[in-house]
Scaffold this motif. Sequence first.
Motif, PDB file in Angstrom:
ATOM      1  N   ALA A  69       0.869  -1.178   0.000  1.00  0.00           N
ATOM      2  CA  ALA A  69       0.000   0.000   0.000  1.00  0.00           C
ATOM      3  C   ALA A  69       0.907   1.230   0.000  1.00  0.00           C
ATOM      4  CB  ALA A  69      -0.910  -0.017   1.215  1.00  0.00           C
ATOM      5  N   VAL A  70       0.922   1.932  -1.138  1.00  0.00           N
ATOM      6  CA  VAL A  70       1.878   3.010  -1.389  1.00  0.00           C
ATOM      7  C   VAL A  70       1.191   4.368  -1.273  1.00  0.00           C
ATOM      8  CG1 VAL A  70       3.382   4.033  -3.156  1.00  0.00           C
ATOM      9  CG2 VAL A  70       3.280   1.535  -2.895  1.00  0.00           C
ATOM     10  N   ILE A  71       1.856   5.301  -0.599  1.00  0.00           N
ATOM     11  CA  ILE A  71       1.331   6.668  -0.443  1.00  0.00           C
ATOM     12  C   ILE A  71       1.746   7.482  -1.668  1.00  0.00           C
ATOM     13  CG2 ILE A  71       1.322   8.716   1.027  1.00  0.00           C
ATOM     14  CD1 ILE A  71       2.445   6.774   3.285  1.00  0.00           C
ATOM     15  N   VAL A  91       0.707  -3.359  -6.234  1.00  0.00           N
ATOM     16  CA  VAL A  91       0.759  -2.027  -5.636  1.00  0.00           C
ATOM     17  C   VAL A  91      -0.654  -1.463  -5.568  1.00  0.00           C
ATOM     18  CG1 VAL A  91       1.501   0.364  -6.032  1.00  0.00           C
ATOM     19  CG2 VAL A  91       3.117  -1.521  -6.359  1.00  0.00           C
ATOM     20  N   VAL A  92      -1.035  -0.990  -4.387  1.00  0.00           N
ATOM     21  CA  VAL A  92      -2.342  -0.367  -4.228  1.00  0.00           C
ATOM     22  C   VAL A  92      -2.172   1.017  -3.593  1.00  0.00           C
ATOM     23  CG1 VAL A  92      -3.537  -2.584  -4.054  1.00  0.00           C
ATOM     24  CG2 VAL A  92      -2.769  -1.436  -1.961  1.00  0.00           C
ATOM     25  N   GLN A  93      -3.250   1.782  -3.569  1.00  0.00           N
ATOM     26  CA  GLN A  93      -3.192   3.185  -3.157  1.00  0.00           C
ATOM     27  C   GLN A  93      -3.467   3.341  -1.661  1.00  0.00           C
ATOM     28  OE1 GLN A  93      -5.885   5.661  -5.389  1.00  0.00           O
ATOM     29  NE2 GLN A  93      -5.466   7.480  -4.132  1.00  0.00           N
ATOM     30  N   HIS A  94      -2.474   3.838  -0.943  1.00  0.00           N
ATOM     31  CA  HIS A  94      -2.660   4.065   0.498  1.00  0.00           C
ATOM     32  C   HIS A  94      -2.983   5.540   0.719  1.00  0.00           C
ATOM     33  CE1 HIS A  94      -2.561   3.208   4.660  1.00  0.00           C
ATOM     34  NE2 HIS A  94      -1.329   3.568   4.922  1.00  0.00           N
ATOM     35  N   GLY A  95      -4.247   5.890   0.583  1.00  0.00           N
ATOM     36  CA  GLY A  95      -4.686   7.264   0.794  1.00  0.00           C
ATOM     37  C   GLY A  95      -4.184   8.198  -0.280  1.00  0.00           C
ATOM     38  N   VAL A  96      -4.018   9.467   0.110  1.00  0.00           N
ATOM     39  CA  VAL A  96      -3.527  10.456  -0.844  1.00  0.00           C
ATOM     40  C   VAL A  96      -2.190  11.063  -0.396  1.00  0.00           C
ATOM     41  CG1 VAL A  96      -5.791  10.931  -1.808  1.00  0.00           C
ATOM     42  CG2 VAL A  96      -5.011  12.291   0.130  1.00  0.00           C
ATOM     43  N   GLN A 122      -9.579  14.201  -4.714  1.00  0.00           N
ATOM     44  CA  GLN A 122      -8.299  13.857  -4.084  1.00  0.00           C
ATOM     45  C   GLN A 122      -7.877  12.425  -4.422  1.00  0.00           C
ATOM     46  OE1 GLN A 122      -6.664  15.410  -0.995  1.00  0.00           O
ATOM     47  NE2 GLN A 122      -7.552  17.365  -1.575  1.00  0.00           N
ATOM     48  N   MET A 123      -8.845  11.527  -4.331  1.00  0.00           N
ATOM     49  CA  MET A 123      -8.510  10.117  -4.568  1.00  0.00           C
ATOM     50  C   MET A 123      -8.104   9.873  -6.014  1.00  0.00           C
ATOM     51  SD  MET A 123     -11.202   8.240  -1.987  1.00  0.00           S
ATOM     52  CE  MET A 123     -11.231   6.721  -2.923  1.00  0.00           C
ATOM     53  N   ARG A 124      -8.803  10.521  -6.929  1.00  0.00           N
ATOM     54  CA  ARG A 124      -8.465  10.374  -8.356  1.00  0.00           C
ATOM     55  C   ARG A 124      -7.062  10.879  -8.638  1.00  0.00           C
ATOM     56  NH1 ARG A 124     -13.811  12.059 -10.187  1.00  0.00           N
ATOM     57  NH2 ARG A 124     -14.861  10.206 -11.002  1.00  0.00           N
ATOM     58  N   ALA A 125      -6.712  12.028  -8.056  1.00  0.00           N
ATOM     59  CA  ALA A 125      -5.374  12.597  -8.285  1.00  0.00           C
ATOM     60  C   ALA A 125      -4.302  11.626  -7.784  1.00  0.00           C
ATOM     61  CB  ALA A 125      -5.260  13.946  -7.584  1.00  0.00           C
ATOM     62  N   GLY A 126      -4.556  11.015  -6.631  1.00  0.00           N
ATOM     63  CA  GLY A 126      -3.602  10.044  -6.083  1.00  0.00           C
ATOM     64  C   GLY A 126      -3.460   8.837  -6.986  1.00  0.00           C
ATOM     65  N   TRP A 127      -4.580   8.320  -7.455  1.00  0.00           N
ATOM     66  CA  TRP A 127      -4.539   7.132  -8.314  1.00  0.00           C
ATOM     67  C   TRP A 127      -3.819   7.421  -9.625  1.00  0.00           C
ATOM     68  CZ3 TRP A 127      -3.851   2.396  -8.956  1.00  0.00           C
ATOM     69  CH2 TRP A 127      -4.114   1.776 -10.176  1.00  0.00           C
ATOM     70  N   VAL A 139      -6.975  -0.130  -6.147  1.00  0.00           N
ATOM     71  CA  VAL A 139      -7.550  -0.580  -4.876  1.00  0.00           C
ATOM     72  C   VAL A 139      -7.155   0.462  -3.835  1.00  0.00           C
ATOM     73  CG1 VAL A 139      -7.429  -2.368  -3.091  1.00  0.00           C
ATOM     74  CG2 VAL A 139      -7.399  -3.014  -5.525  1.00  0.00           C
ATOM     75  N   PHE A 140      -8.089   0.817  -2.958  1.00  0.00           N
ATOM     76  CA  PHE A 140      -7.837   1.890  -1.991  1.00  0.00           C
ATOM     77  C   PHE A 140      -7.707   1.341  -0.579  1.00  0.00           C
ATOM     78  CE2 PHE A 140      -8.922   5.648   0.587  1.00  0.00           C
ATOM     79  CZ  PHE A 140      -8.094   6.590  -0.002  1.00  0.00           C
ATOM     80  N   VAL A 141      -6.656   1.797   0.111  1.00  0.00           N
ATOM     81  CA  VAL A 141      -6.431   1.429   1.515  1.00  0.00           C
ATOM     82  C   VAL A 141      -6.431   2.716   2.331  1.00  0.00           C
ATOM     83  CG1 VAL A 141      -4.827   0.365   3.150  1.00  0.00           C
ATOM     84  CG2 VAL A 141      -5.062  -0.582   0.841  1.00  0.00           C
ATOM     85  N   PRO A 142      -7.506   3.022   3.047  1.00  0.00           N
ATOM     86  CA  PRO A 142      -7.549   4.293   3.779  1.00  0.00           C
ATOM     87  C   PRO A 142      -6.589   4.292   4.975  1.00  0.00           C
ATOM     88  CG  PRO A 142      -9.520   2.988   4.242  1.00  0.00           C
ATOM     89  CD  PRO A 142      -8.748   2.252   3.188  1.00  0.00           C
ATOM     90  N   PRO A 143      -5.696   5.310   5.068  1.00  0.00           N
ATOM     91  CA  PRO A 143      -4.816   5.409   6.230  1.00  0.00           C
ATOM     92  C   PRO A 143      -5.619   5.416   7.532  1.00  0.00           C
ATOM     93  CG  PRO A 143      -4.065   6.902   4.533  1.00  0.00           C
ATOM     94  CD  PRO A 143      -5.392   6.354   4.069  1.00  0.00           C
ATOM     95  N   TRP A 144      -5.062   4.829   8.529  1.00  0.00           N
ATOM     96  CA  TRP A 144      -5.681   4.680   9.860  1.00  0.00           C
ATOM     97  C   TRP A 144      -7.041   3.957   9.778  1.00  0.00           C
ATOM     98  CZ3 TRP A 144      -3.944   9.695   8.304  1.00  0.00           C
ATOM     99  CH2 TRP A 144      -2.682  10.021   8.795  1.00  0.00           C
TER     100      TRP A 144
END
Length: 272
Positions: A69-71, A91-96, A122-127, A139-144
């Motif tokens: 899960a990558v920031i 590799v999946v998306q760890h938040g933004v 925000q999420m789209r920009a991160g992806w 795939v999204f992994v929300p921090p905390w």
Amino acid sequence: MSRHRGGGVGGWFRTDMRWMLLQQELGRWRKAGRKPTLWWRDDDARAPTPELDRLLAIANANRTPLTLAVIPDGDLAALAARLGSEALVTVVQHGVDHQNRREGPAAGEFPHAWMRIRVATQMRAGWTKLAALPGAAQVFVPPWNDIHPELPAVLADCGYLGWSAWDETAPMAKVPRVDAHMDLLRWRGGARFRGEGRVLERLRELLVERRQAGLWSAPIGLLTHHLDHDEPAWRFLDRFLAWSAANGDLTWRGLPDLLASAPHAAPATVEG
Ligand SMILES: [Zn+2]
């Protein structure tokens, strides 16, 4: 046997007991003709580091699929280069950006008063940044493990294949969700290894829960944080995966594979 390690003879004895009880539970699964499914998620990567190298070496040595899960808030070029030849990594998306913007005791990136469109932007920009990495899956992994009230809707709006948070056994969601359940670390008072006995006992409890509920294929997620491991955490991780690879009682699956077969609520169909 040394009295100076693992809490003395009593500590070793308790750990041996945990292994024994775990083996006993695995025996019940074998008798039922079932094999537990596990998967592995590691959080907070941003760049190649010696710790990431060590993590990847352990995954490769034990042939265990690994979800990183990558920031997506910095320059990901170095990480992309490092992961280029890693066949076992998703590799999946760890938040933004992993910044806490919530007030009060619970941490999260998105204040819960934020509108759906703001979270989605925000999420789209991160992806968009992350999508170029080798092995990237949307795939999204929300921090905390913070779940904004609009998160399930945003995941569907933005076309995410799935998401992963904490501790649900067989979550029903419009976008498939596969959680983590076993944290290698304890966090209060500074990150450190949770302890072999505690991790094994947690695994045994999760197995019992699934067996008793008949949820034989509900995956159990191992959660690690390579940047925060102390030496005992590293040693246990390697030993545990090696034990698992050698004895064959557990099936390790990659996250994309699990998401494809995760239970999920069917999208609403339009009548007429
Ligand atoms: Zn994190």
